[in-house]
Design an enzyme around this catalytic site. Structure first.
Site, mmCIF file in Angstrom:
data_model
loop_
_atom_site.group_PDB
_atom_site.id
_atom_site.type_symbol
_atom_site.label_atom_id
_atom_site.label_comp_id
_atom_site.label_asym_id
_atom_site.label_seq_id
_atom_site.Cartn_x
_atom_site.Cartn_y
_atom_site.Cartn_z
ATOM 1 N N CYS A 74 0.870 -1.176 0.000
ATOM 2 C CA CYS A 74 0.000 0.000 0.000
ATOM 3 C C CYS A 74 0.907 1.227 0.000
ATOM 4 C CB CYS A 74 -0.878 -0.024 1.244
ATOM 5 S SG CYS A 74 -1.944 1.424 1.387
ATOM 6 N N GLU A 190 -10.664 0.124 -5.361
ATOM 7 C CA GLU A 190 -9.629 -0.651 -4.675
ATOM 8 C C GLU A 190 -10.089 -2.035 -4.248
ATOM 9 O OE1 GLU A 190 -6.811 0.259 -1.555
ATOM 10 O OE2 GLU A 190 -6.981 2.367 -2.129
ATOM 11 N N ARG A 191 -9.292 -3.028 -4.680
ATOM 12 C CA ARG A 191 -9.490 -4.407 -4.193
ATOM 13 C C ARG A 191 -9.394 -4.410 -2.666
ATOM 14 N NH1 ARG A 191 -4.796 -8.931 -5.080
ATOM 15 N NH2 ARG A 191 -3.609 -7.358 -3.930
ATOM 16 N N CYS A 200 -5.085 6.190 -4.313
ATOM 17 C CA CYS A 200 -4.432 4.887 -4.172
ATOM 18 C C CYS A 200 -2.984 5.072 -4.626
ATOM 19 C CB CYS A 200 -5.152 3.863 -5.038
ATOM 20 S SG CYS A 200 -4.355 2.262 -5.058
HETATM 21 N N1 API Z 1 -6.128 -2.398 -1.887
HETATM 22 C C1 API Z 1 -4.807 -2.712 -2.424
HETATM 23 C C2 API Z 1 -3.722 -2.446 -1.363
HETATM 24 C C3 API Z 1 -3.706 -0.996 -0.949
HETATM 25 C C4 API Z 1 -3.366 -0.109 -2.107
HETATM 26 C C5 API Z 1 -3.581 1.369 -1.894
HETATM 27 N N2 API Z 1 -4.274 1.791 -0.705
HETATM 28 C C6 API Z 1 -2.276 2.123 -2.045
HETATM 29 O O1 API Z 1 -2.144 3.239 -1.521
HETATM 30 O O2 API Z 1 -1.376 1.588 -2.759
HETATM 31 C C7 API Z 1 -4.734 -4.167 -2.827
HETATM 32 O O3 API Z 1 -5.285 -5.002 -2.110
HETATM 33 O O4 API Z 1 -4.084 -4.447 -3.833
#
Ligand code: API
Length: 260
Positions: A74, A190-191, A200
């Site tokens: 993240c 977002e996954r 993100c």
């Molecule tokens: N939800 C994303 C992880 C967090 C990504 C996001 N919050 C960031 O700032 O990169 C996933 O499961 O692939």
């Protein structure tokens, strides 16, 4: 058990953080993480992070999505965790921490901007006019002429749960490239949040790499997100992207105690 927690946000991507240097939260369950991230029955957040001790790094980062599952890197979370370490009094010119995708460098600028070095990216796949790449988390990048008019929740969900991606999941980024500037506008489904987030970090990184301008050499892309401005710097070397830095603000919103 009553515990202290910290709430941080990086361009509107928000996180619960626990100081886990004593290992108190090692047994946190998926159900507890989901409950803590719930915006009605818990503190509310896009994700939750543990700051763990590590013998060879300033700290180790553990990241969990709002659905309770431990997930991949993240970017905004990494930036917020570095700011948390700084606020805890762990003051370094350059932080070196370990995350699920490997070691990361980071720094906190005098202006409060946190710069986070992302993993190298070997290139991206082009599929039917869209792009798929991994910037520490898996991302689908598609272009739009009017990104603010897009139904990100529905279209993002349809792509994330399509046959091609439903097993592992993928984050879905909608990108508008303004003609005359190096600035792009990015919205992300977002996954693991299973909805649109205000920004993100790994997502805007993916969008910036796909939108590169200088075929070989230094690139800097300014990104507008619902939660505020981010920028991504990187070197394009042949088909690869190296020395990738995600830059932006990261702030503590509040601290509190909660019974878990
Ligand atoms: N939800 C994303 C992880 C967090 C990504 C996001 N919050 C960031 O700032 O990169 C996933 O499961 O692939």
């Amino acid at each position: 058990m009553q515990v202290n927690f910290y709430k941080y946000q990086g361009t509107g991507n928000d996180f619960i953080i626990f100081d886990n240097r004593d290992g108190k939260f090692n047994e946190l369950t998926k159900k507890q993480v989901k409950q803590l991230c719930d915006r009605r029955f818990g503190i509310g957040a896009d994700g939750l992070m543990l700051l763990n001790s590590h013998p060879s790094f300033d700290f180790e980062m553990k990241y969990y999505n709002a659905d309770g599952g431990e997930s991949t890197m993240c970017g905004n979370g990494g930036r917020c965790l570095v700011k948390f370490a700084y606020d805890l009094g762990i003051i370094k010119t350059t932080y070196n921490f370990l995350a699920i995708d490997g070691p990361h460098e980071a720094s906190v600028g005098l202006d409060g901007i946190v710069a986070l070095k992302m993993v190298d990216v070997d290139g991206f796949e082009k599929r039917n006019g869209h792009f798929v790449l991994n910037t520490g988390s898996p991302h689908f990048v598609t272009f739009s002429n009017d990104v603010m008019a897009e139904d990100v929740a529905r279209k993002g969900r349809d792509i994330r749960y399509s046959d091609a991606y439903k097993a592992e999941g993928i984050n879905v980024n909608f990108v508008e490239q303004t003609r005359d500037t190096d600035q792009i506008i990015v919205r992300t489904y977002e996954r693991g949040v299973e909805g649109e987030t205000y920004s993100c970090g790994t997502g805007v990184t993916a969008a910036a790499l796909v939108c590169y301008h200088n075929d070989n050499g230094f690139n800097r892309v300014e990104i507008k997100t619902l939660g505020g401005p981010l920028s991504v710097d990187y070197d394009k070397v042949g088909e690869s992207f190296k020395n990738i830095w995600l830059n932006g603000p990261a702030q503590r919103v509040f601290t509190g105690t909660i019974d878990i």
